[in-house]
Scaffold this motif. Sequence first.
Motif, PDB file in Angstrom:
ATOM      1  N   PHE A 182      25.100 -70.873  65.102  1.00 45.15           N
ATOM      2  CA  PHE A 182      24.836 -70.357  63.757  1.00 45.15           C
ATOM      3  C   PHE A 182      24.730 -68.838  63.784  1.00 45.15           C
ATOM      4  CE2 PHE A 182      21.276 -68.743  61.137  1.00 45.15           C
ATOM      5  CZ  PHE A 182      21.867 -68.817  59.891  1.00 45.15           C
ATOM      6  N   LEU A 183      23.963 -68.326  64.745  1.00 49.57           N
ATOM      7  CA  LEU A 183      23.787 -66.878  64.817  1.00 49.57           C
ATOM      8  C   LEU A 183      25.107 -66.186  65.133  1.00 49.57           C
ATOM      9  CD1 LEU A 183      21.318 -64.522  65.340  1.00 49.57           C
ATOM     10  CD2 LEU A 183      22.778 -64.449  67.336  1.00 49.57           C
ATOM     11  N   ASN A 184      25.831 -66.691  66.130  1.00 42.12           N
ATOM     12  CA  ASN A 184      27.084 -66.042  66.523  1.00 42.12           C
ATOM     13  C   ASN A 184      28.107 -66.036  65.379  1.00 42.12           C
ATOM     14  OD1 ASN A 184      26.564 -65.095  69.082  1.00 42.12           O
ATOM     15  ND2 ASN A 184      27.109 -67.012  70.076  1.00 42.12           N
ATOM     16  N   LEU A 185      28.246 -67.174  64.712  1.00 48.00           N
ATOM     17  CA  LEU A 185      29.232 -67.261  63.632  1.00 48.00           C
ATOM     18  C   LEU A 185      28.831 -66.377  62.452  1.00 48.00           C
ATOM     19  CD1 LEU A 185      29.717 -71.141  63.752  1.00 48.00           C
ATOM     20  CD2 LEU A 185      31.475 -69.484  64.353  1.00 48.00           C
ATOM     21  N   SER A 186      27.565 -66.446  62.050  1.00 47.32           N
ATOM     22  CA  SER A 186      27.172 -65.668  60.868  1.00 47.32           C
ATOM     23  C   SER A 186      27.110 -64.182  61.170  1.00 47.32           C
ATOM     24  CB  SER A 186      25.838 -66.169  60.299  1.00 47.32           C
ATOM     25  OG  SER A 186      24.846 -66.152  61.280  1.00 47.32           O
ATOM     26  N   LYS A 187      26.674 -63.845  62.386  1.00 46.89           N
ATOM     27  CA  LYS A 187      26.599 -62.437  62.762  1.00 46.89           C
ATOM     28  C   LYS A 187      27.996 -61.822  62.827  1.00 46.89           C
ATOM     29  CE  LYS A 187      25.429 -59.604  66.725  1.00 46.89           C
ATOM     30  NZ  LYS A 187      24.782 -59.507  68.029  1.00 46.89           N
ATOM     31  N   THR A 188      28.943 -62.561  63.404  1.00 53.38           N
ATOM     32  CA  THR A 188      30.302 -62.038  63.507  1.00 53.38           C
ATOM     33  C   THR A 188      30.893 -61.806  62.123  1.00 53.38           C
ATOM     34  OG1 THR A 188      30.630 -63.119  65.618  1.00 53.38           O
ATOM     35  CG2 THR A 188      32.623 -62.517  64.424  1.00 53.38           C
ATOM     36  N   ASP A 189      30.710 -62.772  61.231  1.00 53.79           N
ATOM     37  CA  ASP A 189      31.226 -62.585  59.875  1.00 53.79           C
ATOM     38  C   ASP A 189      30.630 -61.332  59.242  1.00 53.79           C
ATOM     39  OD1 ASP A 189      32.619 -63.474  57.422  1.00 53.79           O
ATOM     40  OD2 ASP A 189      30.582 -63.710  56.646  1.00 53.79           O
ATOM     41  N   ARG A 190      29.316 -61.139  59.455  1.00 56.94           N
ATOM     42  CA  ARG A 190      28.682 -59.975  58.851  1.00 56.94           C
ATOM     43  C   ARG A 190      29.164 -58.664  59.482  1.00 56.94           C
ATOM     44  NH1 ARG A 190      22.340 -58.258  58.429  1.00 56.94           N
ATOM     45  NH2 ARG A 190      22.799 -56.076  58.049  1.00 56.94           N
ATOM     46  N   TYR A 191      29.299 -58.646  60.803  1.00 54.92           N
ATOM     47  CA  TYR A 191      29.749 -57.422  61.466  1.00 54.92           C
ATOM     48  C   TYR A 191      31.188 -57.085  61.071  1.00 54.92           C
ATOM     49  CZ  TYR A 191      25.620 -56.737  64.444  1.00 54.92           C
ATOM     50  OH  TYR A 191      24.356 -56.478  64.910  1.00 54.92           O
ATOM     51  N   LEU A 192      32.009 -58.119  60.883  1.00 55.46           N
ATOM     52  CA  LEU A 192      33.396 -57.871  60.468  1.00 55.46           C
ATOM     53  C   LEU A 192      33.435 -57.331  59.040  1.00 55.46           C
ATOM     54  CD1 LEU A 192      35.367 -60.955  61.893  1.00 55.46           C
ATOM     55  CD2 LEU A 192      34.970 -58.741  62.951  1.00 55.46           C
ATOM     56  N   ARG A 193      32.511 -57.827  58.203  1.00 51.31           N
ATOM     57  CA  ARG A 193      32.451 -57.318  56.826  1.00 51.31           C
ATOM     58  C   ARG A 193      31.998 -55.865  56.814  1.00 51.31           C
ATOM     59  NH1 ARG A 193      28.637 -60.905  53.428  1.00 51.31           N
ATOM     60  NH2 ARG A 193      28.277 -61.866  55.438  1.00 51.31           N
ATOM     61  N   ASP A 194      31.004 -55.556  57.673  1.00 52.76           N
ATOM     62  CA  ASP A 194      30.429 -54.212  57.678  1.00 52.76           C
ATOM     63  C   ASP A 194      31.349 -53.179  58.312  1.00 52.76           C
ATOM     64  OD1 ASP A 194      28.259 -55.245  56.442  1.00 52.76           O
ATOM     65  OD2 ASP A 194      26.893 -55.131  58.161  1.00 52.76           O
ATOM     66  N   SER A 195      32.203 -53.616  59.252  1.00 50.07           N
ATOM     67  CA  SER A 195      33.042 -52.651  59.946  1.00 50.07           C
ATOM     68  C   SER A 195      34.525 -53.025  59.837  1.00 50.07           C
ATOM     69  CB  SER A 195      32.627 -52.570  61.431  1.00 50.07           C
ATOM     70  OG  SER A 195      33.639 -51.937  62.173  1.00 50.07           O
ATOM     71  N   ALA A 214      36.399 -62.026  69.232  1.00 45.26           N
ATOM     72  CA  ALA A 214      37.644 -62.754  68.967  1.00 45.26           C
ATOM     73  C   ALA A 214      37.459 -64.253  69.178  1.00 45.26           C
ATOM     74  CB  ALA A 214      38.768 -62.219  69.861  1.00 45.26           C
ATOM     75  N   LEU A 215      36.711 -64.600  70.230  1.00 44.18           N
ATOM     76  CA  LEU A 215      36.433 -66.013  70.531  1.00 44.18           C
ATOM     77  C   LEU A 215      35.751 -66.684  69.335  1.00 44.18           C
ATOM     78  CD1 LEU A 215      36.238 -68.059  73.138  1.00 44.18           C
ATOM     79  CD2 LEU A 215      33.827 -67.474  73.025  1.00 44.18           C
ATOM     80  N   ILE A 216      34.745 -66.006  68.800  1.00 40.01           N
ATOM     81  CA  ILE A 216      34.003 -66.558  67.663  1.00 40.01           C
ATOM     82  C   ILE A 216      34.900 -66.590  66.426  1.00 40.01           C
ATOM     83  CG2 ILE A 216      31.996 -66.230  66.173  1.00 40.01           C
ATOM     84  CD1 ILE A 216      30.772 -64.642  68.652  1.00 40.01           C
ATOM     85  N   SER A 217      35.698 -65.535  66.257  1.00 36.61           N
ATOM     86  CA  SER A 217      36.521 -65.425  65.052  1.00 36.61           C
ATOM     87  C   SER A 217      37.617 -66.474  64.990  1.00 36.61           C
ATOM     88  CB  SER A 217      37.146 -64.031  64.959  1.00 36.61           C
ATOM     89  OG  SER A 217      36.113 -63.069  64.903  1.00 36.61           O
ATOM     90  N   ARG A 218      38.067 -66.978  66.158  1.00 34.29           N
ATOM     91  CA  ARG A 218      39.067 -68.058  66.111  1.00 34.29           C
ATOM     92  C   ARG A 218      38.483 -69.236  65.327  1.00 34.29           C
ATOM     93  NH1 ARG A 218      40.141 -72.774  68.964  1.00 34.29           N
ATOM     94  NH2 ARG A 218      42.301 -73.494  68.806  1.00 34.29           N
ATOM     95  N   ASN A 219      37.203 -69.532  65.549  1.00 31.44           N
ATOM     96  CA  ASN A 219      36.570 -70.625  64.817  1.00 31.44           C
ATOM     97  C   ASN A 219      36.491 -70.339  63.326  1.00 31.44           C
ATOM     98  OD1 ASN A 219      35.900 -72.289  67.101  1.00 31.44           O
ATOM     99  ND2 ASN A 219      34.367 -70.756  67.637  1.00 31.44           N
TER     100      ASN A 219
END
Lengths: 322, 193
Positions: free
Chosen positions: A86-99, A57-62
């Motif tokens: 970079f890793l946290n932002l891109s990884k979160t976007d990908r995990y949200l897309r996948d799940s 959630a912290l990352i997703s606010r950004n």
Amino acid sequence: MKYGYYPGCSLERNASAYHESAMEVAAALNLEFAEVEDWNCCGATEYMAIDMLPAFALISRNLALAAEQMGNGRQQQLVAPCSACFLNLSKTDRYLRDSPELADKVNQALAAGGLHYKPGSLRVRHLLDILVTDVGFNAVAEKVTKPLYNLRLAPYYGCLVVRPVRKTPFDNPEYPTSLDTLMRTLGAKVVDYPLKAQCCGGHMTQIKEHTALEIIRRLLKNAADYQADAIVTLCPMCQLNLDAYQDNVNKHFGTNYNIPILYFTQLVGLAFGISPKKLGFGKEFVDAAPALKKIGAEPPPKAKKPRPSKTALPMPAPAEED
Amino acid sequence: MTSPTTARAPTFFDEVVAATPGQSNLSKCIQCGTCGGSCPSGQDMDHSPRTLFAMIVAGMRDDVLRSNSPWYCVSCYYCMSRCPQEVHITDIMSTLKRMAIKEGKYKESSAADAPDFSGTFIDFVESYGRSFEVGLATRYHLSHHPLDMVKMAPMALGMLRRGRMDLTPTKIKGIDQLQAILAKAKEIGGEAS
């Protein structure tokens, strides 16, 4: 080209040299970076160790703020100069897309702050990727007015930039070369650096000093073995660990390393003729001035290739250093 | 007679998989050891990741959660990018950290200070929205290695002199919004967090 820009906590202070030089280089290359307003910390590697959903959630606010500020609709580009961000932002976007289930939970949390993020609205990219892919080596070469002749550089990628957390990393995860080519484009001599994609130890300096210093020692030794004048980095954590802890490494292991650790944007700026002061030089612990004095006005003469002996067997010749 | 049930109590392995985001692929581990061989801090771990995964399968809950290995993971993802089975090793290490904290088992490992470093870091993030290096270093080291403060002083002064450290934290404007989001996330979190 227009990009959203997420500086991250390090670039505010400890890596201000990176921020300043990135802004100078971006302006010289007509890259428009609009900082995400009121961004928050990405949680580094710490939040995920404590609590998973708040970490996402912290990352997703950004991500939500960036997507909102850049106008929804078409996919927008968000640039992060720090490898961990970079890793946290891109990884979160990908995990949200996948799940979808995870995306739903994260959006329930975001809704408590009146925000929403549609996974995939942003494409998160590292600053190096922008320079080598979007700008390109030719456009960079055109801007070079003060080539970095004679400077021997060890290209250090660190761990997170090229890891395939995104399905298509922009460079090879095992042996990336884009930074090598970029530095060569500036006229510098790039030395081989086998440990180029190894981790700098991250937060280990604070937890187990010996483990951290050993990791840093290997990286410094590897660059020293190839007689590098400086190590080029693209991450504030790598810069901090190799620079500020170099003295500790020397004391701990009885070594005598004295290798300046510079941001790639500082070197690009230097080759563009931007003054060192504007690029944040002077903030490094290991003084970069002696190394920069080595920069020559003329390219070094090309070594003549020895003619193979007539009696030698037709064996493949070893690759040249460059 | 009631019909035989196919359900069974969740094993430790099931718990780890359930608490890991997305596909952990833990069940696909073929015990090849590429992870340990790639790890920059593997030499100081009690168990290599490969061993740890075998222990999870064997249900050795206490030994796994007492191991220092997850705390020596530097989150560099080298193992994960090399794993031929695409096991999400770094994510599993984070899961084990969370479980070890929840059950207090980390206190028995040789890396017992590590969770407090993470905890102190996120305390500042939750209060201000940004990380705060001076506060983090001072609070964490004063409570764990007060003697190191003397050793660290030259570096701190060097950081200050070079304008690389702030003495006061920066607070974001939307701190209330962030705190509401985090509070909600903790509420929803449930088991997986």
